[in-house]
Design an enzyme around this catalytic site. Structure first.
Site, mmCIF file in Angstrom:
data_model
loop_
_atom_site.group_PDB
_atom_site.id
_atom_site.type_symbol
_atom_site.label_atom_id
_atom_site.label_comp_id
_atom_site.label_asym_id
_atom_site.label_seq_id
_atom_site.Cartn_x
_atom_site.Cartn_y
_atom_site.Cartn_z
ATOM 1 N N LYS A 1 0.855 -1.192 0.000
ATOM 2 C CA LYS A 1 0.000 0.000 0.000
ATOM 3 C C LYS A 1 0.891 1.241 0.000
ATOM 4 C CE LYS A 1 -2.546 1.362 3.754
ATOM 5 N NZ LYS A 1 -2.504 2.823 3.903
ATOM 6 N N ASP B 1 -3.428 4.500 -1.597
ATOM 7 C CA ASP B 1 -4.290 4.935 -0.486
ATOM 8 C C ASP B 1 -3.950 6.380 -0.131
ATOM 9 O OD1 ASP B 1 -6.014 4.911 1.690
ATOM 10 O OD2 ASP B 1 -4.503 4.055 3.027
ATOM 11 N N LEU B 2 -4.407 7.313 -0.951
ATOM 12 C CA LEU B 2 -4.040 8.715 -0.710
ATOM 13 C C LEU B 2 -5.113 9.479 0.052
ATOM 14 C CD1 LEU B 2 -2.178 9.468 -4.055
ATOM 15 C CD2 LEU B 2 -1.260 8.744 -1.859
ATOM 16 N N LYS B 3 -6.260 8.894 0.207
ATOM 17 C CA LYS B 3 -7.316 9.481 1.038
ATOM 18 C C LYS B 3 -7.515 10.972 0.754
ATOM 19 C CE LYS B 3 -6.966 6.284 4.991
ATOM 20 N NZ LYS B 3 -5.662 5.612 4.886
ATOM 21 N N ASP C 1 -11.553 16.463 -0.872
ATOM 22 C CA ASP C 1 -11.774 17.788 -1.449
ATOM 23 C C ASP C 1 -13.052 17.750 -2.282
ATOM 24 O OD1 ASP C 1 -11.309 20.433 -2.546
ATOM 25 O OD2 ASP C 1 -9.186 20.123 -2.131
ATOM 26 N N PRO D 1 -15.473 17.255 -5.570
ATOM 27 C CA PRO D 1 -15.370 16.179 -6.556
ATOM 28 C C PRO D 1 -14.385 16.461 -7.698
ATOM 29 C CG PRO D 1 -17.657 16.552 -5.994
ATOM 30 C CD PRO D 1 -16.872 17.580 -5.256
ATOM 31 N N GLN E 1 -4.107 3.631 16.902
ATOM 32 C CA GLN E 1 -5.321 2.933 16.465
ATOM 33 C C GLN E 1 -6.227 2.657 17.667
ATOM 34 O OE1 GLN E 1 -6.038 2.728 13.416
ATOM 35 N NE2 GLN E 1 -4.408 1.933 12.112
ATOM 36 N N ARG F 1 2.609 -1.521 11.358
ATOM 37 C CA ARG F 1 3.633 -1.500 12.406
ATOM 38 C C ARG F 1 3.948 -2.847 13.059
ATOM 39 N NH1 ARG F 1 1.206 4.003 14.660
ATOM 40 N NH2 ARG F 1 -0.576 3.056 13.581
HETATM 41 O O1 C5P Z 1 -0.866 -1.403 11.279
HETATM 42 P P1 C5P Z 1 -0.719 0.087 11.249
HETATM 43 O O2 C5P Z 1 -1.562 0.807 12.267
HETATM 44 O O3 C5P Z 1 0.713 0.537 11.243
HETATM 45 O O4 C5P Z 1 -1.322 0.486 9.825
HETATM 46 C C1 C5P Z 1 -1.377 1.825 9.467
HETATM 47 C C2 C5P Z 1 -1.871 1.911 8.074
HETATM 48 O O5 C5P Z 1 -3.267 1.663 8.008
HETATM 49 C C3 C5P Z 1 -1.640 3.311 7.510
HETATM 50 O O6 C5P Z 1 -1.080 3.161 6.211
HETATM 51 C C4 C5P Z 1 -3.010 3.900 7.428
HETATM 52 O O7 C5P Z 1 -3.146 4.796 6.359
HETATM 53 C C5 C5P Z 1 -3.878 2.671 7.244
HETATM 54 N N1 C5P Z 1 -5.235 2.893 7.665
HETATM 55 C C6 C5P Z 1 -6.234 2.809 6.776
HETATM 56 N N2 C5P Z 1 -7.524 3.052 7.143
HETATM 57 C C7 C5P Z 1 -7.839 3.313 8.388
HETATM 58 C C8 C5P Z 1 -6.826 3.375 9.322
HETATM 59 C C9 C5P Z 1 -5.522 3.149 8.931
HETATM 60 O O8 C5P Z 1 -5.976 2.508 5.613
HETATM 61 N N3 C5P Z 1 -9.109 3.443 8.731
#
Ligand code: C5P
Length: 240
Positions: free
Chosen positions: A34, A62-64, A67, A69, A193, A214
Site C-alpha cells: 500500500k 491509499d491517498l485518502k 476535497d 469532486p 489505532q 507496524r
Molecule cells: O498497522 P498500522 O496501524 O501501522 O497500519 C497503518 C496503516 O493503516 C496506515 O497506512 C493507514 O493509512 C492505514 N489505515 C487505513 N484506514 C484506516 C486506518 C488506517 O488505511 N481506517
C-alpha cells in the site's frame, strides 16, 4: 485466494530506499503493498511508475484525498493507472462519490473509507456526531457503507469488528478491507489505532483483506512477523 494474498503491507516509510528494502524483504510473503501519503509526498508520482515498471509489484493507492469532486477526480486521474485498489472518503457525500467513482475505476477497485480506525466513541462525540452513532461507530460505518455501495464503490475500509455487519448487509462480493490489526504477540509503542482486532477476528468476521503495518514493520524480523500473520489468516479461514 491464497491466505498470503489477503495481507496488505503499508509502505509507511520516509523514502524510496526504505520502500525498496521492505518490498525486497516482503514481496514473497505479503499479497499487496500500500502506498500512502507519507511515501507519496516524499517521492511523488514517479514512485508509482517505479512500483509498476521496476518493482513489478501490484499496489494499493491509499491517498485518502478529501476535497470537492472535481479536484479529487483531477488529482487521481493523473496517477491512478497501475493501482489495483484505491480509496475515497465516503464522508465527502453521495453526490461526490457518484460523480467520481465511474471516472476513477478504469481497472482499479475503489474502496470507500467509512470511519477511520483511530477514531473511538469519544472522538466521534466531540466531532458532533449524534450519540447513537458516536457511541456505536459500527452504525456510522453501516450508514457510510450503504452510501459507498449506492455510489458504485467496490467495497469499504472499516475495522475488523465491523466486517461481519458490512458483509451481512451488502453481500459477499462487496469488499471489506480492515486496518488497525494487532496480532496478540505485537506491541506498537504509542499506538494511535483505537478500533483494533487481531488478524483472526477480522478474517473470521469476513474481511477480504487485512492491512498490517507496524506489527510487521517494527518487528525484529519483519519477514517472520508477516509469515506469522499469513499463518494466522490461513487458520482463521479454515474456521470461518
Ligand atoms: O498497522 P498500522 O496501524 O501501522 O497500519 C497503518 C496503516 O493503516 C496506515 O497506512 C493507514 O493509512 C492505514 N489505515 C487505513 N484506514 C484506516 C486506518 C488506517 O488505511 N481506517
Amino acid at each position: 485466494m491464497d491466505p498470503r494474498d489477503r495481507l496488505i503491507f503499508p509502505l509507511d516509510v520516509p523514502n524510496k530506499d526504505e520502500a525498496k528494502r521492505f518490498i525486497e524483504l516482503l514481496k514473497d510473503t505479503v499479497g499487496l503493498f500500500k502506498v500512502g501519503l507519507e511515501l507519496f509526498m516524499a517521492e511523488g508520482p514517479q514512485f508509482l511508475q517505479f512500483m509498476a515498471d521496476e518493482a513489478g509489484v501490484e499496489y494499493f493507492l491509499d491517498l485518502k484525498f478529501h476535497d470537492i469532486p472535481a479536484t479529487v477526480l483531477g488529482a487521481y486521474a493523473k496517477i491512478m493507472k497501475g493501482a489495483r485498489l484505491a480509496t475515497v472518503h465516503v464522508d465527502q457525500g453521495l453526490r461526490h462519490l457518484k460523480a467520481n467513482i465511474e471516472g476513477l475505476k478504469n481497472g482499479v477497485k475503489i474502496l470507500g473509507i467509512t470511519v477511520l480506525t483511530h477514531l473511538g466513541p469519544e472522538d466521534l462525540e466531540a466531532m458532533g456526531f449524534a450519540p447513537e452513532y458516536a457511541r456505536d461507530p459500527s452504525r456510522l460505518v453501516l450508514l457510510r457503507a450503504k452510501l459507498a455501495k449506492e455510489a458504485g464503490c467496490d467495497g469499504v475500509v472499516c475495522a475488523g469488528s465491523e466486517a461481519r455487519a458490512v458483509k451481512e448487509h451488502f453481500g459477499p462480493d462487496f469488499l471489506v478491507v480492515c486496518p488497525a490489526i494487532r496480532p496478540a504477540w505485537a506491541t506498537v509503542p504509542g499506538d494511535d489505532q483505537r478500533r483494533i482486532t487481531t488478524p483472526t477476528e477480522a478474517i473470521q468476521a469476513g474481511a477480504d483483506y487485512i492491512v498490517v503495518g507496524r506489527p510487521i514493520r517494527l518487528a525484529a524480523n519483519p519477514r517472520e512477523a508477516a509469515a506469522r500473520v499469513v499463518e494466522e489468516i490461513r487458520r482463521a479461514l479454515e474456521s470461518r
